[in-house]
Design a protein around this motif. Structure first.
Motif, PDB file in Angstrom:
ATOM      1  N   ILE A  70      27.855 -56.920   9.956  1.00  0.00           N
ATOM      2  CA  ILE A  70      28.113 -57.361  11.140  1.00  0.00           C
ATOM      3  C   ILE A  70      27.400 -56.793  12.106  1.00  0.00           C
ATOM      4  O   ILE A  70      26.729 -55.684  12.024  1.00  0.00           O
ATOM      5  N   ASP A  71      26.909 -57.226  13.234  1.00  0.00           N
ATOM      6  CA  ASP A  71      25.976 -56.748  14.222  1.00  0.00           C
ATOM      7  C   ASP A  71      26.745 -55.890  14.886  1.00  0.00           C
ATOM      8  O   ASP A  71      27.647 -56.166  15.843  1.00  0.00           O
ATOM      9  N   ARG A  72      26.534 -54.524  15.082  1.00  0.00           N
ATOM     10  CA  ARG A  72      27.352 -53.642  15.773  1.00  0.00           C
ATOM     11  C   ARG A  72      27.177 -53.858  17.132  1.00  0.00           C
ATOM     12  O   ARG A  72      28.247 -53.707  18.090  1.00  0.00           O
ATOM     13  N   GLU A  73      26.265 -54.253  17.725  1.00  0.00           N
ATOM     14  CA  GLU A  73      26.231 -54.329  19.274  1.00  0.00           C
ATOM     15  C   GLU A  73      26.886 -55.459  19.848  1.00  0.00           C
ATOM     16  O   GLU A  73      27.393 -55.353  20.862  1.00  0.00           O
ATOM     17  N   LYS A  74      26.939 -56.426  18.849  1.00  0.00           N
ATOM     18  CA  LYS A  74      27.739 -57.854  19.429  1.00  0.00           C
ATOM     19  C   LYS A  74      29.074 -57.599  19.248  1.00  0.00           C
ATOM     20  O   LYS A  74      29.890 -58.762  19.860  1.00  0.00           O
ATOM     21  N   ILE A  75      29.699 -56.622  18.771  1.00  0.00           N
ATOM     22  CA  ILE A  75      31.247 -56.270  18.562  1.00  0.00           C
ATOM     23  C   ILE A  75      31.744 -55.511  19.626  1.00  0.00           C
ATOM     24  O   ILE A  75      32.900 -55.085  19.856  1.00  0.00           O
ATOM     25  N   GLY A  76      30.872 -54.953  20.463  1.00  0.00           N
ATOM     26  CA  GLY A  76      31.447 -53.733  21.455  1.00  0.00           C
ATOM     27  C   GLY A  76      30.823 -52.662  21.191  1.00  0.00           C
ATOM     28  O   GLY A  76      29.815 -52.163  20.574  1.00  0.00           O
ATOM     29  N   ASN A  77      31.299 -51.654  21.984  1.00  0.00           N
ATOM     30  CA  ASN A  77      30.929 -50.083  22.055  1.00  0.00           C
ATOM     31  C   ASN A  77      31.126 -49.454  20.698  1.00  0.00           C
ATOM     32  O   ASN A  77      31.993 -49.641  20.295  1.00  0.00           O
ATOM     33  N   ASN A  78      29.961 -49.004  20.164  1.00  0.00           N
ATOM     34  CA  ASN A  78      30.214 -48.183  19.153  1.00  0.00           C
ATOM     35  C   ASN A  78      29.064 -47.191  18.972  1.00  0.00           C
ATOM     36  O   ASN A  78      28.059 -47.320  19.740  1.00  0.00           O
ATOM     37  N   VAL A  79      29.164 -46.067  18.491  1.00  0.00           N
ATOM     38  CA  VAL A  79      28.052 -44.856  18.226  1.00  0.00           C
ATOM     39  C   VAL A  79      27.895 -44.799  16.899  1.00  0.00           C
ATOM     40  O   VAL A  79      28.842 -44.446  16.010  1.00  0.00           O
ATOM     41  N   THR A  80      26.727 -44.855  16.229  1.00  0.00           N
ATOM     42  CA  THR A  80      26.442 -44.606  14.898  1.00  0.00           C
ATOM     43  C   THR A  80      25.954 -42.937  14.856  1.00  0.00           C
ATOM     44  O   THR A  80      25.203 -42.602  15.582  1.00  0.00           O
ATOM     45  N   ILE A  81      26.637 -42.524  14.026  1.00  0.00           N
ATOM     46  CA  ILE A  81      26.294 -41.168  13.873  1.00  0.00           C
ATOM     47  C   ILE A  81      26.138 -40.633  12.142  1.00  0.00           C
ATOM     48  O   ILE A  81      26.578 -41.142  11.394  1.00  0.00           O
ATOM     49  N   LEU A  82      24.976 -39.869  12.225  1.00  0.00           N
ATOM     50  CA  LEU A  82      24.597 -39.126  10.880  1.00  0.00           C
ATOM     51  C   LEU A  82      25.095 -37.813  10.722  1.00  0.00           C
ATOM     52  O   LEU A  82      24.908 -36.978  11.739  1.00  0.00           O
ATOM     53  N   VAL A  83      25.898 -37.246   9.613  1.00  0.00           N
ATOM     54  CA  VAL A  83      26.609 -36.053   9.737  1.00  0.00           C
ATOM     55  C   VAL A  83      26.026 -35.309   8.435  1.00  0.00           C
ATOM     56  O   VAL A  83      26.172 -35.995   7.409  1.00  0.00           O
ATOM     57  N   GLU A  84      25.409 -34.065   8.456  1.00  0.00           N
ATOM     58  CA  GLU A  84      25.045 -33.359   7.308  1.00  0.00           C
ATOM     59  C   GLU A  84      26.110 -32.304   7.069  1.00  0.00           C
ATOM     60  O   GLU A  84      26.482 -31.694   8.019  1.00  0.00           O
ATOM     61  N   VAL A  85      26.859 -32.495   5.806  1.00  0.00           N
ATOM     62  CA  VAL A  85      27.906 -31.487   5.732  1.00  0.00           C
ATOM     63  C   VAL A  85      27.503 -30.470   4.719  1.00  0.00           C
ATOM     64  O   VAL A  85      27.046 -30.618   3.516  1.00  0.00           O
ATOM     65  N   PHE A  86      27.972 -29.116   4.972  1.00  0.00           N
ATOM     66  CA  PHE A  86      27.512 -28.088   4.097  1.00  0.00           C
ATOM     67  C   PHE A  86      28.854 -27.563   3.436  1.00  0.00           C
ATOM     68  O   PHE A  86      29.724 -27.284   4.463  1.00  0.00           O
ATOM     69  N   LEU A  87      29.106 -27.363   2.212  1.00  0.00           N
ATOM     70  CA  LEU A  87      30.418 -26.992   1.684  1.00  0.00           C
ATOM     71  C   LEU A  87      30.273 -25.414   1.527  1.00  0.00           C
ATOM     72  O   LEU A  87      29.196 -24.841   1.545  1.00  0.00           O
ATOM     73  N   ASP A  88      31.435 -24.803   1.547  1.00  0.00           N
ATOM     74  CA  ASP A  88      31.478 -23.440   1.151  1.00  0.00           C
ATOM     75  C   ASP A  88      31.571 -23.100  -0.126  1.00  0.00           C
ATOM     76  O   ASP A  88      30.857 -22.264  -0.643  1.00  0.00           O
ATOM     77  N   SER A  89      32.356 -23.868  -0.995  1.00  0.00           N
ATOM     78  CA  SER A  89      32.596 -23.866  -2.274  1.00  0.00           C
ATOM     79  C   SER A  89      31.990 -25.060  -3.069  1.00  0.00           C
ATOM     80  O   SER A  89      32.219 -26.289  -2.872  1.00  0.00           O
ATOM     81  N   GLU A  90      30.991 -25.034  -3.872  1.00  0.00           N
ATOM     82  CA  GLU A  90      30.550 -25.938  -4.638  1.00  0.00           C
ATOM     83  C   GLU A  90      30.965 -26.186  -5.971  1.00  0.00           C
ATOM     84  O   GLU A  90      30.149 -26.787  -6.851  1.00  0.00           O
ATOM     85  N   LYS A  91      32.270 -25.509  -6.281  1.00  0.00           N
ATOM     86  CA  LYS A  91      32.988 -26.120  -7.638  1.00  0.00           C
ATOM     87  C   LYS A  91      33.099 -27.527  -7.841  1.00  0.00           C
ATOM     88  O   LYS A  91      33.524 -28.315  -6.893  1.00  0.00           O
ATOM     89  N   ILE A  92      32.962 -27.977  -8.887  1.00  0.00           N
ATOM     90  CA  ILE A  92      33.250 -29.565  -9.126  1.00  0.00           C
ATOM     91  C   ILE A  92      34.399 -30.077  -8.624  1.00  0.00           C
ATOM     92  O   ILE A  92      34.468 -31.130  -8.029  1.00  0.00           O
ATOM     93  N   GLU A  93      35.476 -29.353  -8.783  1.00  0.00           N
ATOM     94  CA  GLU A  93      37.008 -29.626  -8.436  1.00  0.00           C
ATOM     95  C   GLU A  93      36.959 -29.956  -6.791  1.00  0.00           C
ATOM     96  O   GLU A  93      37.629 -30.854  -6.196  1.00  0.00           O
ATOM     97  N   GLN A  94      36.242 -28.778  -6.208  1.00  0.00           N
ATOM     98  CA  GLN A  94      36.235 -29.143  -4.748  1.00  0.00           C
ATOM     99  C   GLN A  94      35.278 -30.084  -4.037  1.00  0.00           C
ATOM    100  O   GLN A  94      35.657 -30.946  -3.231  1.00  0.00           O
ATOM    101  N   ILE A  95      34.420 -30.294  -4.925  1.00  0.00           N
ATOM    102  CA  ILE A  95      33.356 -31.528  -4.432  1.00  0.00           C
ATOM    103  C   ILE A  95      34.172 -32.903  -4.649  1.00  0.00           C
ATOM    104  O   ILE A  95      34.181 -33.838  -3.886  1.00  0.00           O
TER     105      ILE A  95
END
Length: 174
Positions: A70-95
């Motif tokens: 779908i063409d995002r601009e043609k369906i109305g207002n929207n903002v595309t955001i890229l988010v980099e996430v840093f975890l506190d615990s990298e235990k596999i269960e938490q991931i």
């Protein structure tokens, strides 16, 4: 055990993809509404043979979805955001827990578990920055395992594709 057997079967089938399969995939990833008769004419197979091959690739999960982009601009207002996430615990269960949480959020279009400084990279679409601000409270600030996150607001989209460069990724036949 069943998952292992399925994986082995799919892995074996991947090695058995032939030139016809590669050509079919190239065509349908550009336009999955291309009639099978037309695909067959383009690559030299009958429509029935094309249908059988597509069905098999769907059953094996090689073809995951049939979607509309779908063409995002043609369906109305929207903002595309890229988010980099840093975890506190990298235990596999938490991931695994956070992966499941991200899967449930409809605003997250794509979620990548990555190497390097950060742990996840998200592509999100929201109606406004104020909406995103409220969403950050729910997704990021309320999650005790998220150490920090970095937001990048997209100013424009030059290319938006899920098309794989099959000619580069699949082994060529000689």
């Amino acid at each position: 055990m069943i998952a292992v057997l399925q994986f082995c079967f799919i892995k074996k089938y991947f090695g058995m993809l032939d030139t016809f399969d590669h050509k079919i995939l190239s065509i349908i990833q550009k336009n999955n509404l291309t009639p099978q008769r037309d695909i067959g004419e383009m690559i030299g197979l009958s429509a029935a043979a094309v249908q059988r091959r597509i069905k098999k690739m769907r059953e094996l999960g090689i073809i995951e979805k049939d979607i509309a982009v779908i063409d995002r601009e043609k369906i109305g207002n929207n903002v595309t955001i890229l988010v980099e996430v840093f975890l506190d615990s990298e235990k596999i269960e938490q991931i695994d827990i956070i992966k499941k949480e991200f899967e449930k959020v409809p605003e997250i279009q794509q979620c990548y578990y990555v190497t390097g400084e950060s742990d996840f990279f998200l592509v999100m679409v929201v109606p406004s920055m104020s909406y995103y601000e409220n969403l950050t409270r729910t997704i990021f600030f309320s999650n005790e395992n998220i150490k920090k996150f970095r937001t990048i607001v997209v100013m424009g989209i030059t290319k938006n594709s899920l098309e794989l460069p099959l000619s580069l990724l699949l082994p060529s036949e000689k």
